[in-house]
Write an enzyme that holds these catalytic residues in place. Structure first.
Site, short mmCIF file in Angstrom:
data_model
loop_
_atom_site.label_atom_id
_atom_site.label_comp_id
_atom_site.label_asym_id
_atom_site.label_seq_id
_atom_site.Cartn_x
_atom_site.Cartn_y
_atom_site.Cartn_z
N TYR A 66 0.82 -1.21 0.00
CA TYR A 66 0.00 0.00 0.00
C TYR A 66 0.85 1.26 0.00
O TYR A 66 0.46 2.28 -0.56
CB TYR A 66 -0.98 0.00 1.18
CG TYR A 66 -2.25 -0.74 0.84
CD1 TYR A 66 -3.28 -0.09 0.17
CD2 TYR A 66 -2.40 -2.08 1.15
CE1 TYR A 66 -4.44 -0.76 -0.18
CE2 TYR A 66 -3.55 -2.77 0.81
CZ TYR A 66 -4.57 -2.10 0.15
OH TYR A 66 -5.72 -2.78 -0.21
N CYS A 100 -8.37 2.71 18.03
CA CYS A 100 -9.00 3.93 18.55
C CYS A 100 -9.75 4.67 17.43
O CYS A 100 -9.89 4.16 16.32
CB CYS A 100 -7.96 4.83 19.22
SG CYS A 100 -6.88 5.72 18.07
N CYS A 139 -0.21 4.02 15.38
CA CYS A 139 -0.97 5.15 15.91
C CYS A 139 -0.34 5.62 17.22
O CYS A 139 0.46 4.90 17.84
CB CYS A 139 -2.42 4.71 16.14
SG CYS A 139 -3.52 6.01 16.76
N SER A 193 -16.00 -2.51 -14.94
CA SER A 193 -16.71 -3.65 -15.53
C SER A 193 -17.95 -4.02 -14.70
O SER A 193 -18.73 -4.87 -15.11
CB SER A 193 -15.77 -4.86 -15.62
OG SER A 193 -15.23 -5.14 -14.34
N HIS A 251 -15.51 2.58 -1.85
CA HIS A 251 -14.53 1.64 -1.30
C HIS A 251 -13.49 2.32 -0.42
O HIS A 251 -12.42 1.77 -0.18
CB HIS A 251 -13.85 0.87 -2.44
CG HIS A 251 -14.79 -0.02 -3.19
ND1 HIS A 251 -14.49 -0.58 -4.42
CD2 HIS A 251 -16.03 -0.47 -2.87
CE1 HIS A 251 -15.52 -1.31 -4.83
NE2 HIS A 251 -16.46 -1.26 -3.91
#
Length: 206
Positions: free
Chosen positions: A71, A133, A150, A191, A122
């Site tokens: 990511y 949290c 975090c 699609s 999404h």
């Protein structure tokens, strides 16, 4: 003599002119010209990666470092990309008619192009939230520590909808309402094989 393509374009133009509210349903294909790979195309992201290792909550908890590395690369790619003419055309249309964008994309390019009413079905890769949290916020920089933590000490995650997770219900309910009340729906770059987003044209038709 006009071709069938010309007739079709003229018909679409007339429908746009007669519409007071247009809903766009967009997917990964609209961002491809911006340099963001699609998922299911010839060079799609899922051709080279196992979705079960990268886009499920179980995969995230089993291998958070692996998932976050992927990511992080996607975030770098998105942050270096710019809206293309498709994004800009949809934003430009707001000058003439009410436009709502219901997007399956998580890249934020519609907003950067100038669209003001965008529902991200999404989620967003730009927004990060805590797994424990209430923290949630937009973070536009690359993470140097993987997986990022975090302030509460728990792992942060991209605020995206992974396979097996439900769509944000407030967003989905708004999407249904807009789809049901539009004069014209235009589907771009998807699609429509992913549920439940693929039901939106049914709401529009009804």
């Amino acid at each position: 003599m006009r071709s069938s393509r010309q007739k079709m374009l003229e018909s679409i133009i007339d429908k746009i002119k007669d519409s007071k509210k247009i809903v766009f349903v967009t997917g990964a294909g609209i961002s491809q010209e911006s340099g963001i790979p699609t998922f299911r195309g010839k060079d799609g992201l899922w051709k080279n990666h196992d979705v079960m290792q990268l886009a499920t909550i179980d995969a995230f908890y089993d291998h958070p470092k692996l998932v976050w590395e992927w990511y992080n690369e996607r975030r770098k790619n998105i942050f270096s990309s710019e809206p293309n003419l498709g994004h800009k055309a949809i934003a430009e249309l707001e000058k003439f008619v009410k436009v709502i964008v219901l997007t399956q994309n998580i890249d934020g390019l519609h907003q950067r192009a100038g669209s003001t009413d965008v529902l991200e079905l999404h989620g967003s890769i730009v927004t990060i939230r805590c797994t424990n949290c209430d923290f949630k916020g937009q973070i536009l920089t690359e993470f140097t520590e993987i997986p990022p933590l975090c302030k509460c000490g728990n792992i942060l995650r991209p605020n995206v909808v992974w396979f097996g997770e439900p769509l944000p219900q407030d967003v989905w309910q708004q999407a249904i309402i807009h789809a049901s009340r539009c004069d014209l729906m235009i589907v771009v770059g998807t699609s429509l094989v992913v549920s439940p987003a693929n039901t939106l044209p049914i709401y529009a038709k009804e």
